[in-house]
Design a protein around this motif. Structure first.
Motif, PDB file in Angstrom:
ATOM      1  N   UNK A   6       0.579  -0.896   0.297  1.00 23.51           N
ATOM      2  CA  UNK A   6       0.399  -0.393   0.044  1.00 23.51           C
ATOM      3  C   UNK A   6       1.087   0.942   0.202  1.00 23.51           C
ATOM      4  N   UNK A   7       2.144   1.134   0.508  1.00 24.48           N
ATOM      5  CA  UNK A   7       3.041   2.481   0.582  1.00 24.48           C
ATOM      6  C   UNK A   7       3.575   2.807  -0.727  1.00 24.48           C
ATOM      7  N   UNK A   8       3.575   1.897  -1.679  1.00 27.83           N
ATOM      8  CA  UNK A   8       3.974   2.312  -3.071  1.00 27.83           C
ATOM      9  C   UNK A   8       2.386   3.211  -3.811  1.00 27.83           C
ATOM     10  N   UNK A   9       1.186   2.821  -3.063  1.00 28.48           N
ATOM     11  CA  UNK A   9       0.506   3.498  -3.875  1.00 28.48           C
ATOM     12  C   UNK A   9       0.328   5.213  -4.094  1.00 28.48           C
ATOM     13  N   UNK A  10       0.362   6.309  -4.700  1.00 23.73           N
ATOM     14  CA  UNK A  10       0.346   7.695  -5.125  1.00 23.73           C
ATOM     15  C   UNK A  10      -0.347   8.372  -5.208  1.00 23.73           C
ATOM     16  N   UNK A  11      -1.144   9.252  -4.869  1.00 22.53           N
ATOM     17  CA  UNK A  11      -2.098   9.647  -5.987  1.00 22.53           C
ATOM     18  C   UNK A  11      -1.657  10.799  -7.034  1.00 22.53           C
ATOM     19  N   UNK A  12      -2.019   9.677  -8.101  1.00 24.48           N
ATOM     20  CA  UNK A  12      -1.477   9.905  -9.885  1.00 24.48           C
ATOM     21  C   UNK A  12      -2.280  11.781 -10.402  1.00 24.48           C
ATOM     22  N   UNK A  13      -1.854  12.301 -10.895  1.00 25.26           N
ATOM     23  CA  UNK A  13      -2.706  13.740 -11.561  1.00 25.26           C
ATOM     24  C   UNK A  13      -3.326  13.242 -13.637  1.00 25.26           C
ATOM     25  N   UNK A  14      -1.952  12.777 -13.690  1.00 26.12           N
ATOM     26  CA  UNK A  14      -1.898  12.738 -15.225  1.00 26.12           C
ATOM     27  C   UNK A  14      -2.322  10.942 -15.710  1.00 26.12           C
ATOM     28  N   UNK A  28     -16.157  19.733 -16.965  1.00 30.38           N
ATOM     29  CA  UNK A  28     -16.590  21.412 -17.320  1.00 30.38           C
ATOM     30  C   UNK A  28     -17.617  22.192 -16.625  1.00 30.38           C
ATOM     31  N   UNK A  29     -18.542  21.130 -15.134  1.00 28.13           N
ATOM     32  CA  UNK A  29     -18.548  21.867 -13.862  1.00 28.13           C
ATOM     33  C   UNK A  29     -18.074  21.360 -12.683  1.00 28.13           C
ATOM     34  N   UNK A  74      -7.194  23.478 -13.972  1.00 30.16           N
ATOM     35  CA  UNK A  74      -7.283  22.740 -14.371  1.00 30.16           C
ATOM     36  C   UNK A  74      -7.324  21.067 -14.102  1.00 30.16           C
ATOM     37  N   UNK A  75      -8.290  20.495 -14.948  1.00 26.84           N
ATOM     38  CA  UNK A  75      -8.768  19.124 -14.395  1.00 26.84           C
ATOM     39  C   UNK A  75      -8.924  17.962 -15.857  1.00 26.84           C
ATOM     40  N   UNK A  76      -7.509  17.887 -16.447  1.00 29.92           N
ATOM     41  CA  UNK A  76      -8.234  17.279 -18.046  1.00 29.92           C
ATOM     42  C   UNK A  76      -8.712  15.673 -17.250  1.00 29.92           C
ATOM     43  N   UNK A  77      -8.188  15.304 -16.056  1.00 26.88           N
ATOM     44  CA  UNK A  77      -7.881  13.655 -16.203  1.00 26.88           C
ATOM     45  C   UNK A  77      -9.592  13.698 -16.157  1.00 26.88           C
ATOM     46  N   UNK A  78      -9.941  14.422 -15.749  1.00 26.00           N
ATOM     47  CA  UNK A  78     -11.777  14.638 -15.962  1.00 26.00           C
ATOM     48  C   UNK A  78     -12.395  13.331 -17.344  1.00 26.00           C
ATOM     49  N   UNK A  79     -11.532  13.822 -18.112  1.00 20.18           N
ATOM     50  CA  UNK A  79     -12.122  13.498 -19.288  1.00 20.18           C
ATOM     51  C   UNK A  79     -10.894  11.968 -20.272  1.00 20.18           C
ATOM     52  N   UNK A  80      -9.646  12.563 -19.698  1.00 21.88           N
ATOM     53  CA  UNK A  80      -8.583  12.201 -19.910  1.00 21.88           C
ATOM     54  C   UNK A  80      -9.253  10.950 -19.539  1.00 21.88           C
TER      55      UNK A  80
END
Ligand code: IYR
Length: 237
Positions: free
Chosen positions: A40-48, A94-95, A124-130
Motif C-alpha cells: 500500500x505504501x506504493x500507492x500515490x495519488x496520480x493526476x496525469x 466542465x462543472x 485545470x482538471x483534464x484528467x476528468x476526461x482523460x
C-alpha cells in the motif's frame, strides 16, 4: 445450516459461524502485515492519466470489495456511479472546473492555497476526461422505503469513508492509479448522474493507468512514531 457448524456452536437464530476467518502464527502475521504495508505504501495519488481503457470487470470487482465495508447498522449507505461515457465525463469536467476556478481565484483562503502549493494543483482538471473511469461516490444520508418513508442511516461519513478506502486500496492492488478529487461544492454530480436528493456526493475517484512519464509531488508520509502512540500498560502482560 450444516451438521458441522451445528456441532461447533449451539444454534442461534440469525447467526452463522465465522467460517471465513483465518488465523496465522504470529511470525506469519508480521510478514503478512509488512507485505501489505509495503504494497500500500506504493500507492500515490496520480493526476496525469493515460486514456487507455481498463476492463470494466476490474472496476466492478473493486466496487464489490468496497461494498464489503463495515457500516452503521449494516445499512451500507453508499452508492457508486462508475462513469466511462466521454460525454458525461466532459460534463463533469466542465462543472468541476467551474467550481475549481472559483476556488483557486479567490474562493479559497490563502492559508488553504498555501497548503496545496506542494501538490501543484490548479483549476485545470483534464484528467476528468482523460482517465477511463470516474467513480462518483455518494453517501446515502437516509434510506427511502418503497412507500416513501425515510429510514435513518448511522455513521454515514465513517461508513462511506471506510468503503472508499477499501475501493482505493483495491484499485491500487489491481494495478490502477487513483485520484481522490473533491470539487467543492459538488452537488452538480447529483444532477449530471441523476442521483436522488437523499444521496450526497462524497468524493469523485478518478482511476486508470498513469500517463507515461507521470510525475507525482515529492512528499512523504509521516513515520509510525509521528502517527501512533502505544501507552505503556499498567501491568505488563
Ligand atoms: N479541490 C481542489 C483543491 C484541493 C484541495 C485539497 I485539501 C487537496 O488535497 C487537493 C486539492 C482540487 O482538486 O484542486
Amino acid at each position: 445450516m450444516t451438521a458441522r457448524s451445528g456441532a461447533r456452536s449451539p444454534a442461534r437464530p440469525g447467526f452463522v459461524p465465522l467460517d471465513a476467518y483465518t488465523e496465522y502464527p504470529p511470525p506469519e502475521m508480521v510478514r503478512r502485515a509488512a507485505a501489505f504495508r509495503e504494497r500500500v505504501a506504493r500507492r500515490r495519488t496520480v493526476r496525469e492519466y493515460s486514456d487507455r481503457p481498463v476492463p470494466r470487470e476490474v472496476i466492478e470487482e473493486c466496487i464489490r470489495a468496497a461494498g464489503t465495508a463495515p457500516s452503521g447498522a449494516n445499512h451500507q449507505p453508499w452508492h457508486f456511479v462508475a462513469v466511462s461515457d466521454p460525454e458525461v465525463k466532459a460534463r463533469i469536467r466542465a462543472a468541476a472546473e467551474e467550481e475549481e476556478r472559483a476556488f483557486y481565484r479567490g474562493g479559497a483562503p490563502q492559508e488553504w492555497l498555501d497548503a496545496l502549493a506542494a501538490l501543484g494543483t490548479d483549476e485545470h482538471k483534464p484528467f476528468l476526461e482523460t482517465a477511463p473511469y470516474l467513480i462518483a461516490i455518494f453517501a446515502e444520508r437516509y434510506m427511502v422505503r418503497p412507500d416513501g418513508s425515510k429510514v435513518k442511516n448511522y455513521y454515514v461519513q465513517e461508513s462511506v469513508g471506510i468503503a472508499t478506502g477499501i475501493l482505493i486500496t483495491g484499485l491500487h492492488h489491481a494495478g490502477l492509479a487513483t485520484l481522490t478529487h473533491t470539487p467543492s461544492p459538488m452537488n452538480f454530480l447529483n444532477e449530471i448522474l441523476g442521483r436522488p436528493p437523499n444521496e450526497r456526493p462524497f468524493l469523485l475517484l478518478v482511476t486508470g493507468y498513469p500517463a507515461e512519464g507521470a510525475l507525482v509531488p515529492a512528499i512523504a508520509k509521516k513515520p509510525l512514531e509521528a502517527i501512533a502512540t502505544f501507552p505503556r500498560a499498567a501491568v505488563s502482560p
